[in-house]
Design an enzyme around this catalytic site. Structure first.
Site, short mmCIF file in Angstrom:
data_model
loop_
_atom_site.label_atom_id
_atom_site.label_comp_id
_atom_site.label_asym_id
_atom_site.label_seq_id
_atom_site.Cartn_x
_atom_site.Cartn_y
_atom_site.Cartn_z
N ASP A 64 29.73 -23.37 -3.59
CA ASP A 64 30.48 -22.86 -2.44
C ASP A 64 31.94 -23.26 -2.51
OD1 ASP A 64 28.42 -21.57 -1.18
OD2 ASP A 64 27.81 -23.31 0.00
N GLN A 124 21.77 -24.36 3.36
CA GLN A 124 21.68 -22.94 3.61
C GLN A 124 21.41 -22.67 5.08
OE1 GLN A 124 22.31 -21.02 0.96
NE2 GLN A 124 22.55 -19.45 2.51
N TYR A 167 39.58 -9.27 4.34
CA TYR A 167 39.23 -9.59 5.72
C TYR A 167 38.66 -11.00 5.79
CZ TYR A 167 37.80 -9.33 10.48
OH TYR A 167 37.70 -9.59 11.82
N GLU A 225 20.15 -14.55 -2.78
CA GLU A 225 21.59 -14.74 -2.98
C GLU A 225 21.84 -15.97 -3.86
OE1 GLU A 225 23.47 -15.88 0.61
OE2 GLU A 225 25.50 -15.38 -0.09
N HIS A 226 21.22 -17.09 -3.50
CA HIS A 226 21.39 -18.33 -4.26
C HIS A 226 20.04 -18.78 -4.81
CE1 HIS A 226 24.40 -18.66 -0.86
NE2 HIS A 226 25.19 -18.77 -1.90
N SER A 270 22.58 -15.10 4.85
CA SER A 270 22.58 -15.83 3.59
C SER A 270 21.19 -16.39 3.27
CB SER A 270 23.59 -16.97 3.78
OG SER A 270 23.97 -17.52 2.59
N GLU A 301 25.58 26.83 -18.94
CA GLU A 301 25.78 26.46 -17.54
C GLU A 301 26.57 27.53 -16.79
OE1 GLU A 301 27.33 22.46 -17.29
OE2 GLU A 301 25.44 21.58 -17.99
N HIS A 321 35.36 26.88 -19.10
CA HIS A 321 35.10 25.69 -19.90
C HIS A 321 34.91 26.08 -21.37
CE1 HIS A 321 34.35 23.77 -16.03
NE2 HIS A 321 34.12 22.61 -16.61
N GLN A 359 39.55 -2.83 14.04
CA GLN A 359 40.94 -2.37 14.03
C GLN A 359 41.66 -2.85 12.77
OE1 GLN A 359 39.45 -4.15 16.39
NE2 GLN A 359 40.70 -5.84 17.15
N ASN A 373 31.80 -9.49 11.09
CA ASN A 373 30.69 -9.27 12.00
C ASN A 373 30.21 -7.81 11.92
OD1 ASN A 373 32.52 -7.73 13.42
ND2 ASN A 373 32.87 -9.26 15.00
N HIS A 415 24.14 -22.47 7.93
CA HIS A 415 25.12 -21.38 8.05
C HIS A 415 24.96 -20.62 9.35
CE1 HIS A 415 27.68 -21.25 4.58
NE2 HIS A 415 26.66 -21.45 3.77
#
Lengths: 429, 429
Positions: B361, B259, B130, B327-328, B237, B415, B420, B191, B214, B262
């Protein structure tokens, strides 16, 4: 039980039906679970005590009583037969050895441009282990879930197990001790998942939750996903047995039934190239069923979801197996490794005539927590990889920056990210 | 921007507030997403066409028109400046090299008991990618998401990208071609996730879906999880910069702003042992902000979520970094590798004074799709591991079965799983 043959004109339709037939009703418990999680987040230990009284039918009075005390574990272990403890030890040692061999190596990659690139594996700090109660409280699953965490170096392993009526399985506690579980809490259901994810006054939050559970537990894991990591959502179990006519049909029948006895939604499928062997195995299933304590469950599973498929050759068998992407795959032919190499999708494979899947459930060493319901197309069994995470790293010299910086500036400008571009170009001479 | 010092008595409260402050409103779109998924499952291509007309404001007439044709990609690539294509090539080659080095090895472990245990890695058959549209359509993200799939050996990579008003970013198409994407569909939102998970007449279903999106896309991924695999749900981020007084404050300021630009929910945090450097860097941020095209976004992020933390020593800095699990992470001190070794939780690290995060990046090589919002405690950046799954295997001889079978029988009986036990004991002499 369905009997199919790839030579029949209706095969494709019948096989597709087998593939798509739902084996479990997906209970819609979203709202009930969201409510439980919200109650635990707001109420902490007090909410756990109330929910435990309500759902498990026993009412600990204080949060401290929710924790299984070391003395209780001592007493439970003392009551387990020594040969059973020895079996547990043998299993644990083999599981440890296999998972230790899985441990990946860090990467440090020098680079012609003057940088070094790397990848470092580190263990999670804390992992929560959910163990179902009641009939599905399996000590083997405690080993399979806890040992990968310990081998990976997780600092804290907390286990939650519902105790309907307050009763705990002593062998489950023995397994928890052997596997090195740090804390055992008699809390179950969605409330246990909520406590592990968000924490309460008594139970510190964890970073990842693993272990199977009922529909409430599965939905709760789905809802806390993102706050913590989770393993895949466990569905009903299945086995595909690829067997030629040189096998003992009674062995194959027991292998199929070992899967079927798990629950009515389990699925056991035999694929063979020999029609007469198909008949013999199907007949042996009926014979063996009569002697099983769990014949009601196993019989229901076999009648509703079982299948015997006759193929013209093993290429067909491999292709059908990939479409089924089974949790368990037994390969009982003259050259099992060669046939296994032609299958792409399976959770775990058992090769040869002396390797029933039940070995893998207990003592072989690889994990028995495996992807079900065709998810072996993309998912894997539990492993040390579930208990580790990766940090990639880059070390750049001034020359390294000069080599790859201008291209980064060009791309950052094309994406309209001016500070990205400036953070590189300010360092270029 | 918060200014904190570990020497202040109120530090712990202020830092906890920083940790827990929500940076994004979690939009509740569950019901809307469930409806979209159900419409796509029932209506297939026709539903995709309707939803695309409704949400993206352009109305392809046939499902074929949803697919971006090779000639369209040719035309787009022909329109991209050659030096930009060269930068894309440099980035792609470096990303390929790093991800190829990640590829794990299979395991085959001979066993003293006479079994062989193994683990085999295989690629997923099909992966869906995506790519967000509009302002966040980043060609670099196409490379970062598609290349790990190609390197791992995924057979089919299908990409969905919304095209508001029908417009496509040519550099995104160039990146898709360079990365070896097989299919590009102009479909977005929930969708697109529904189509990739369930398939339509035109779009074959995939096994795993990766890539940011999103709130609708994130919720749709959560809802199809289980049917297909997904990557982690991307949040806002963040970067933590550990920097001593030997750095140029203007460089550090640009790193923080890279940063912050973004989006408004991004978070940039400087941790330093030098109060005067903290002041200089904060002042440089204000200076640099004025020159940025995205100063409104970056300024908002910095004011709302930015922080400068003064520590007494680097041990404190490492401990705070672990609590942030960023994250970074940039490590700009005299011995960056030594300080990095004391940090456990970070998505990706950038070591040294010549290694701004923006290099990572675009052109460094490691992936820029990373765990956000403190999830680096348990999650990892995108890698070939997301495109592979493991099958464990066991091969047993008759002697091997004899060695470990009796313990399996004992545990199976404990068990209550009779089939088994019988499947093993029937094979024991």
């Amino acid at each position: 039980m369905r009997r199919l043959s790839t030579a029949d004109p209706g095969f494709e339709a019948a096989f597709s039906e087998l593939l798509d037939a739902p084996r479990e009703d997906a209970a819609r418990v979203d709202a009930a679970v969201a409510e439980i999680i919200s109650v635990v987040r707001a109420g902490g230990d007090r909410a756990l005590l109330d929910l435990t009284a309500r759902f498990d039918g026993h009412a600990p009075e204080t949060a401290e009583a929710l924790r299984v005390q070391p003395a209780e574990i001592d007493a439970a272990v003392a009551g387990v037969a020594p040969d059973l403890l020895a079996s547990l030890d043998l299993a644990a040692a083999r599981i440890e050895r296999f998972h230790a061999a899985q441990m990946p190596r860090d990467l440090a990659l020098p680079d012609p441009a003057g940088l070094t690139l790397g990848m470092r594996w580190t263990a999670l700090d804390a992992v929560g282990l959910y163990v179902p109660g009641g009939k599905a409280a399996y000590p083997s699953s405690v080993l399979m879930n806890a040992i990968p965490a310990r081998v990976a170096g997780v600092r804290r392993v907390a286990m939650c197990v519902p105790t309907p009526g307050g009763v705990l399985n002593p062998l489950v506690l023995a397994a928890a001790r052997r596997a090195g579980v740090d804390e055992v809490w008699r809390v179950g259901g969605a409330q246990a998942i909520a406590a592990l994810a968000w924490g309460t006054e008594s139970i510190a939050p964890v970073d990842r939750i693993v272990g199977p559970g009922n529909a409430y537990v599965a939905e709760a894991k789905r809802q806390v996903f993102g706050r913590v990591g989770i393993d895949s959502i466990a569905g009903p179990s299945e086995v595909v047995v690829l067997a030629d006519a040189a096998n003992d049909p009674r062995h194959v029948a027991l292998d199929l039934l070992a899967q079927a006895e798990h629950d009515e939604a389990a699925q056991a499928i035999l694929i063979t190239d020999a029609p007469a062997f198909a008949d013999a195995a199907a007949s042996a299933v009926e014979d063996s069923l009569r002697g099983l304590a769990r014949r009601a469950i196993a019989g229901e599973s076999w009648r509703r979801h079982g299948a015997v498929v006759v193929v013209r050759d093993w290429d067909e068998a491999a292709a059908l197996t990939d479409r089924l992407a089974p949790e368990h795959l037994q390969v009982m032919v003259a050259d099992p490794a060669a046939l296994f190499a032609r299958v792409r999708h399976a959770g775990a494979a058992f090769l040869g005539r002396w390797c029933p899947e039940a070995l893998g459930d207990y003592t072989a060493g690889p994990n028995h927590v495996l992807p079900t319901g065709r998810t072996a197309r993309f998912a894997s069994g539990l492993s040390v990889f579930d208990m580790l995470k990766r940090t990639t790293w880059v070390e750049a010299s001034e020359a390294g920056l000069a080599a790859i910086g201008p291209a980064a500036v060009a791309l950052a400008e094309a994406e309209g990210l001016g500070a990205h571009a400036a953070s590189v170009s300010a360092r270029l001479r």
